[in-house]
Motif scaffolding. Structure first.
Motif, PDB file in Angstrom:
ATOM      1  N   ALA A 109       0.858  -1.192   0.000  1.00 29.26           N
ATOM      2  CA  ALA A 109       0.000   0.000   0.000  1.00 29.26           C
ATOM      3  C   ALA A 109       0.891   1.238   0.000  1.00 29.26           C
ATOM      4  CB  ALA A 109      -0.896  -0.017   1.227  1.00 29.26           C
ATOM      5  N   HIS A 110       0.294   2.424  -0.017  1.00 27.68           N
ATOM      6  CA  HIS A 110       1.122   3.641   0.073  1.00 27.68           C
ATOM      7  C   HIS A 110       0.631   4.570   1.178  1.00 27.68           C
ATOM      8  CE1 HIS A 110      -1.636   6.504  -2.081  1.00 27.68           C
ATOM      9  NE2 HIS A 110      -2.037   5.415  -2.706  1.00 27.68           N
ATOM     10  N   ALA A 111       1.589   5.277   1.786  1.00 32.46           N
ATOM     11  CA  ALA A 111       1.269   6.098   2.959  1.00 32.46           C
ATOM     12  C   ALA A 111       1.061   7.567   2.618  1.00 32.46           C
ATOM     13  CB  ALA A 111       2.385   5.977   3.994  1.00 32.46           C
ATOM     14  N   GLN A 268      -7.714   8.550   3.490  1.00 32.84           N
ATOM     15  CA  GLN A 268      -8.031   7.109   3.490  1.00 32.84           C
ATOM     16  C   GLN A 268      -7.401   6.419   2.277  1.00 32.84           C
ATOM     17  OE1 GLN A 268     -11.633   5.723   5.476  1.00 32.84           O
ATOM     18  NE2 GLN A 268     -12.565   7.695   4.988  1.00 32.84           N
ATOM     19  N   ASP A 269      -7.231   7.170   1.184  1.00 34.46           N
ATOM     20  CA  ASP A 269      -6.374   6.750   0.061  1.00 34.46           C
ATOM     21  C   ASP A 269      -4.951   7.133   0.455  1.00 34.46           C
ATOM     22  OD1 ASP A 269      -4.950   6.347  -2.246  1.00 34.46           O
ATOM     23  OD2 ASP A 269      -6.022   7.827  -3.439  1.00 34.46           O
ATOM     24  N   ASP A 270      -4.101   6.266   0.937  1.00 27.02           N
ATOM     25  CA  ASP A 270      -4.310   4.843   0.918  1.00 27.02           C
ATOM     26  C   ASP A 270      -4.053   4.258   2.308  1.00 27.02           C
ATOM     27  OD1 ASP A 270      -4.740   2.325  -0.284  1.00 27.02           O
ATOM     28  OD2 ASP A 270      -2.610   2.064  -0.646  1.00 27.02           O
ATOM     29  N   LYS A 271      -4.276   5.138   3.309  1.00 28.02           N
ATOM     30  CA  LYS A 271      -3.962   4.701   4.668  1.00 28.02           C
ATOM     31  C   LYS A 271      -4.897   3.598   5.131  1.00 28.02           C
ATOM     32  CE  LYS A 271      -1.995   9.235   5.709  1.00 28.02           C
ATOM     33  NZ  LYS A 271      -2.080   9.856   4.382  1.00 28.02           N
ATOM     34  N   LYS A 299       5.209   8.440  -2.204  1.00 30.81           N
ATOM     35  CA  LYS A 299       5.220   9.133  -3.504  1.00 30.81           C
ATOM     36  C   LYS A 299       4.339   8.484  -4.579  1.00 30.81           C
ATOM     37  CE  LYS A 299       8.315  12.369  -2.405  1.00 30.81           C
ATOM     38  NZ  LYS A 299       8.076  12.319  -0.950  1.00 30.81           N
ATOM     39  N   GLU A 300       3.405   7.613  -4.161  1.00 29.20           N
ATOM     40  CA  GLU A 300       2.524   6.981  -5.152  1.00 29.20           C
ATOM     41  C   GLU A 300       1.695   8.042  -5.860  1.00 29.20           C
ATOM     42  OE1 GLU A 300      -0.818   5.139  -7.106  1.00 29.20           O
ATOM     43  OE2 GLU A 300      -0.965   6.549  -5.462  1.00 29.20           O
ATOM     44  N   GLU A 301       1.267   9.043  -5.093  1.00 31.55           N
ATOM     45  CA  GLU A 301       0.358  10.056  -5.657  1.00 31.55           C
ATOM     46  C   GLU A 301       1.026  10.935  -6.717  1.00 31.55           C
ATOM     47  OE1 GLU A 301      -2.661   9.907  -5.376  1.00 31.55           O
ATOM     48  OE2 GLU A 301      -3.129   8.887  -3.508  1.00 31.55           O
ATOM     49  N   ILE A 302       2.357  10.913  -6.781  1.00 32.30           N
ATOM     50  CA  ILE A 302       3.030  11.725  -7.805  1.00 32.30           C
ATOM     51  C   ILE A 302       3.903  10.849  -8.711  1.00 32.30           C
ATOM     52  CG2 ILE A 302       2.909  13.895  -6.523  1.00 32.30           C
ATOM     53  CD1 ILE A 302       5.862  13.464  -5.733  1.00 32.30           C
ATOM     54  N   ALA A 346      -2.395  -3.156  -2.742  1.00 37.29           N
ATOM     55  CA  ALA A 346      -3.483  -2.715  -1.862  1.00 37.29           C
ATOM     56  C   ALA A 346      -3.687  -1.212  -1.999  1.00 37.29           C
ATOM     57  CB  ALA A 346      -3.151  -3.088  -0.420  1.00 37.29           C
ATOM     58  N   ASP A 347      -4.564  -0.835  -2.905  1.00 41.40           N
ATOM     59  CA  ASP A 347      -4.853   0.590  -3.078  1.00 41.40           C
ATOM     60  C   ASP A 347      -6.350   0.767  -3.218  1.00 41.40           C
ATOM     61  OD1 ASP A 347      -4.512   3.300  -3.391  1.00 41.40           O
ATOM     62  OD2 ASP A 347      -2.926   3.122  -4.892  1.00 41.40           O
ATOM     63  N   VAL A 348      -6.829   1.946  -2.886  1.00 36.36           N
ATOM     64  CA  VAL A 348      -8.275   2.163  -2.882  1.00 36.36           C
ATOM     65  C   VAL A 348      -8.835   2.173  -4.304  1.00 36.36           C
ATOM     66  CG1 VAL A 348      -8.282   3.400  -0.695  1.00 36.36           C
ATOM     67  CG2 VAL A 348      -8.008   4.672  -2.835  1.00 36.36           C
ATOM     68  N   ASP A 349     -10.135   1.986  -4.356  1.00 37.81           N
ATOM     69  CA  ASP A 349     -10.859   1.837  -5.601  1.00 37.81           C
ATOM     70  C   ASP A 349     -11.952   2.923  -5.593  1.00 37.81           C
ATOM     71  OD1 ASP A 349     -11.829   0.695  -7.869  1.00 37.81           O
ATOM     72  OD2 ASP A 349     -12.648  -1.095  -6.900  1.00 37.81           O
TER      73      ASP A 349
HETATM   74 MN    MN Z   1      -3.932   5.312  -3.831  1.00 40.23          MN
END
Ligand code: MN
Ligand code: MN
Length: 470
Positions: A109-111, A268-271, A299-302, A346-349
């Motif tokens: 997942a990503h923090a 909550q994305d992606d905690k 850094k998933e979001e970028i 594991a990432d949000v949908d």
């Molecule tokens: Mn995400």
């Protein structure tokens, strides 16, 4: 007629509301779900940034017997290890009983979450107000970030190495900060703009003070702010050059709805996937057959770039260290391990939002409350940029979920040609790992206040546990 019903029961893919299943003996009970959600809400309120998530995760891991990998000379089945990369990403593992060459089971997942970062030279004064300039991080709708309470989290590092941790705006007694917006009475021109340009990036300026240091001094409000910062944190303006300060909503994560079925909260994305994977790992009762590996990336979001992002080779280094300490490493073994490994990304949908249902295709949308959400592929248009999970692997995951009575759904991120997205899945898939996206559906994704279902939260936890336990 009865026959038709029987046939339907046998042949249709029943897409059932999860809450209707909670009374049956075999599925998660409502009380269990609500109890688990309390722990999640607590975790969210302690940790809003990637650094804070890593800190909280380290505490949880150590409480459960995990040790820094360097504390081990050699490793054996049952050993619990972690590695932290620059306070922003973390890898954990429980060494399994089986030969590692046969592959490991990874959940990642990503923090990091969308937010506003301060610019390197943030402080300025205008018309007797002091402001911080910001630069947004990740995909946001800028108008959502004005006129809400914001807190400042992060670090300021001085040239002597001293690191000052900042966390202001969360405590009831702390002041908060906000970005102003125009009153409707004078917003005629602004209201005619496209939503995308209603608030410009350069207008996301945080209001931080209005008292001058004294009369007839130029930049007296800025001076007063620096004086306060100097007394409180021992810093001067130049120290802000080496800081990482993030603005996040100063709103608490809370239980939502009269029936308290949902959770509302920032990040909550992606905690939500960090919490569910982490607690699943902590709750593995027996030593798993395959080594269980847990990733909390940054850094998933970028775009996952940089030395704390998933694109960096630090994860490979962690895996190599495991091979070294197991005493089995040899040329190309790491590649072989990866090619034999399986992973849940594991990432949000994006959940279907009935108010905006026109962007979703109902047969292939994820619904809040129907369980953990799988995405066989992501990408945009003709699946561009997608990591597409192989049917054989999807079947394996289905089998794990069905055998453990875990409610799941498989969907797509919106209608074809409407948009798209991606996760860290492709990065691990490129190493030869079988990967599928598998997370919790969310409403209002990337907004300051995202919404999830407690049912899906709990099914994600159970699903991740079942994957590692198989
Ligand atoms: Mn995400
Ligand atoms: Mn995101």
């Amino acid at each position: 007629m009865e026959k038709v019903e029987e046939l339907k029961e046998k042949l249709f893919n029943k897409k059932e509301c999860g809450w209707n299943t909670t009374s049956k003996n075999t599925t998660s009970k409502k009380e269990e779900i609500f109890e688990y959600a309390k722990g999640y809400i607590d975790f969210m309120n302690k940790s809003k940034t990637e650094r804070e998530i890593i800190k909280s995760s380290k505490e949880i891991a150590e409480k459960n017997g995990f040790k820094e990998i360097n504390e081990y000379e050699t490793l054996k089945p049952g050993d619990k290890i972690y590695y932290i990369n620059r306070e922003k990403s973390m890898y954990l593992a429980i060494i399994g009983k089986e030969e590692i060459e046969k592959g490991v089971n990874i959940i990642g997942a990503h923090a990091d979450s969308p937010r506003l970062d301060l610019k390197p030279n943030p402080l300025y004064e205008d018309s007797e107000f002091a402001y911080f300039k910001t630069h947004y991080y990740g995909g946001i709708k800028k108008y959502q970030w004005t006129t809400i309470p914001l807190s400042i989290h992060g670090v300021i590092v001085k040239t002597n190495g001293e690191k000052i941790e900042i966390n202001i705006g969360e405590n009831e007694n702390d002041p908060i900060f906000t970005i102003t917006d125009l009153l409707p009475h004078l917003a005629q021109d602004q209201m005619d703009k496209k939503l995308r340009n209603g608030i410009e990036g350069e207008d996301l300026n945080l209001l931080i003070g209005s008292i001058p240091y004294g009369p007839e001094i130029p930049e007296a409000v800025k001076l007063n702010i620096l004086d306060i910062l100097n007394k409180k944190y021992g810093i001067t303006e130049v120290d802000l050059l080496s800081s990482e300060l993030e603005l996040v909503p100063a709103m608490k994560c809370r239980s939502m709805g009269f029936d308290e079925s949902m959770v509302a909260g920032y990040g909550q994305d992606d905690k939500i996937c960090v919490y569910t994977e982490l607690t699943a790992l902590m709750d593995l009762k027996e030593v798993p057959n395959k080594t269980a590996v847990c990733i909390i990336s940054d850094k998933e979001e970028i775009g996952s770039m940089g030395n704390t992002g998933m694109e960096s080779h630090v994860f490979d280094m962690f895996m190599s260290e495991i091979l070294n300490k197991l005493g089995v490493n040899r040329p190309n073994l790491l590649e072989k391990v990866f090619c034999n490994s399986k992973m849940l990304s594991a990432d949000v949908d994006a959940a279907l939002d009935p108010i905006y249902s026109s962007v979703s295709e109902k047969n292939n949308a994820s619904f809040l409350g129907r369980g953990i959400g799988l995405n066989k592929y992501t990408g945009a248009r003709g699946k561009s940029g997608a990591s597409d999970a192989n049917a054989e692997f999807v079947a394996e995951i289905r089998a794990i979920f069905e055998n453990n009575d875990i409610r799941y759904q498989i969907g797509e991120l919106g209608k074809v040609d409407i948009g798209g997205g991606g996760t860290i899945a492709y990065i691990l898939a490129n190493k030869g790992i079988d990967v599928i996206d598998c997370g919790v559906p969310v409403l209002s994704m990337h907004s300051p206040y995202e919404v999830t279902s407690k049912f899906d939260l709990y099914e994600a936890y159970r699903g991740y546990k079942a994957f590692w336990n198989k």
